[in-house]
Scaffold this motif. Sequence first.
Motif, PDB file in Angstrom:
ATOM      1  N   GLN A  83       0.843  -1.193   0.000  1.00 44.61           N
ATOM      2  CA  GLN A  83       0.000   0.000   0.000  1.00 44.61           C
ATOM      3  C   GLN A  83       0.881   1.247   0.000  1.00 44.61           C
ATOM      4  O   GLN A  83       1.881   1.321   0.713  1.00 44.61           O
ATOM      5  N   LEU A  85       1.013   5.488   0.479  1.00 47.84           N
ATOM      6  CA  LEU A  85       0.369   6.674   1.044  1.00 47.84           C
ATOM      7  C   LEU A  85       1.208   7.895   0.682  1.00 47.84           C
ATOM      8  O   LEU A  85       2.439   7.870   0.818  1.00 47.84           O
ATOM      9  N   LYS A  98      -4.485   8.598   0.746  1.00 50.17           N
ATOM     10  CA  LYS A  98      -4.377   7.189   0.351  1.00 50.17           C
ATOM     11  C   LYS A  98      -4.086   7.142  -1.138  1.00 50.17           C
ATOM     12  O   LYS A  98      -4.822   7.681  -1.944  1.00 50.17           O
ATOM     13  N   SER A 237       2.191   9.111   8.273  1.00 54.78           N
ATOM     14  CA  SER A 237       1.505   8.125   7.425  1.00 54.78           C
ATOM     15  C   SER A 237       1.271   6.828   8.183  1.00 54.78           C
ATOM     16  O   SER A 237       0.204   6.209   8.083  1.00 54.78           O
ATOM     17  N   TRP A 241      -2.434   5.210   8.987  1.00 57.13           N
ATOM     18  CA  TRP A 241      -2.847   3.874   8.568  1.00 57.13           C
ATOM     19  C   TRP A 241      -3.346   3.037   9.740  1.00 57.13           C
ATOM     20  O   TRP A 241      -4.295   2.264   9.599  1.00 57.13           O
ATOM     21  N   GLN A 244      -6.855   3.780  10.090  1.00 55.67           N
ATOM     22  CA  GLN A 244      -7.686   3.545   8.912  1.00 55.67           C
ATOM     23  C   GLN A 244      -7.679   2.100   8.418  1.00 55.67           C
ATOM     24  O   GLN A 244      -8.515   1.730   7.583  1.00 55.67           O
ATOM     25  N   GLN A 245      -6.753   1.279   8.872  1.00 57.98           N
ATOM     26  CA  GLN A 245      -6.521  -0.017   8.247  1.00 57.98           C
ATOM     27  C   GLN A 245      -7.726  -0.955   8.295  1.00 57.98           C
ATOM     28  O   GLN A 245      -7.964  -1.727   7.356  1.00 57.98           O
TER      29      GLN A 245
END
Length: 300
Positions: A83, A85, A98, A237, A241, A244-245
């Motif tokens: 992922q 960012l 994101k 970041s 995350w 938000q993950q």
Amino acid sequence: MKKVVPVLAIVLAFTLSSNAQKKKTLDQEAIKAMCGCFEVTFNFTETFNYSNDSLYRPSETKVDKGLEYAFAIEDEDDKISIQHLLQVGRPDSPHIVKHWRQDWLFQNQEFYMYNGDNNWTFEKKSKDDVKGQWTQKVFQVDDSPRYEGSGTWVHVDGKHYWENKTTAPLPRREYTKRNDYNITLRGNRHEITDFGWVHDQDNEKVLREAGKEDVIIAKEKGYNTYKKVDDSRCQASQDWWKAQQDKWALVRTKWDAVYGRNKDLTLAEKVDNKVLFKYLLDDEITAKKEINRIIESFVK
């Protein structure tokens, strides 16, 4: 003498298996070398145009810089998911965006190939076609599909790189400005360097219409450098995350169910005059039921 042949065959099979495993380990190390905190420079310029339109105007040269954090959210023997960012704004109070995601799958046989105008065609390749190869699947900021292709990681003369050519949607810097082509034929090269890695691109801007041959409108060069810096610069970041993950795990799970239908996929551009990423990037959208409903509403 008859007993020697089976022994040689066993030794040969073992050697081949051992060499294949060493090669796969090198592949995995190269893929995971794309993780970390990076100072990124994005460079794109149109190189040649083939339009018959005397009023044709090439896209402006684009150069951007940013700080990008890339990290493995899955690290398995046959799959590595990274992922990305973007960290923008003031260093003491950055804004986190994101960004894209890249999944690397070993000897993957199932593909969604972009066919223009928000359509992806499902294809299944044979085992022989993808033997020893890694598929790179690239996803949009909302984890919807973007492009994918298969290729072999090469480790030779101190170089470590992977190359592939595949169809893709227009990049975001183009799709609100250009309507004279509908497919980017992307020539991607990912190379690991002593400072980080490079995403080198040789792209073609293609107009595809049903029943007609593809028309190349122009060619483009992309050269994006990822210079590795200390992870502490991407701490914001990392913190973002963590909060938000769980939400994005739900989003990926829903998309996996959509992709698992193994059939051609068409997505709506907008639902109720709103694009998908604006729904899913809304901090108020966190419930599984709501996430599933939103994604399904875009699947035609």
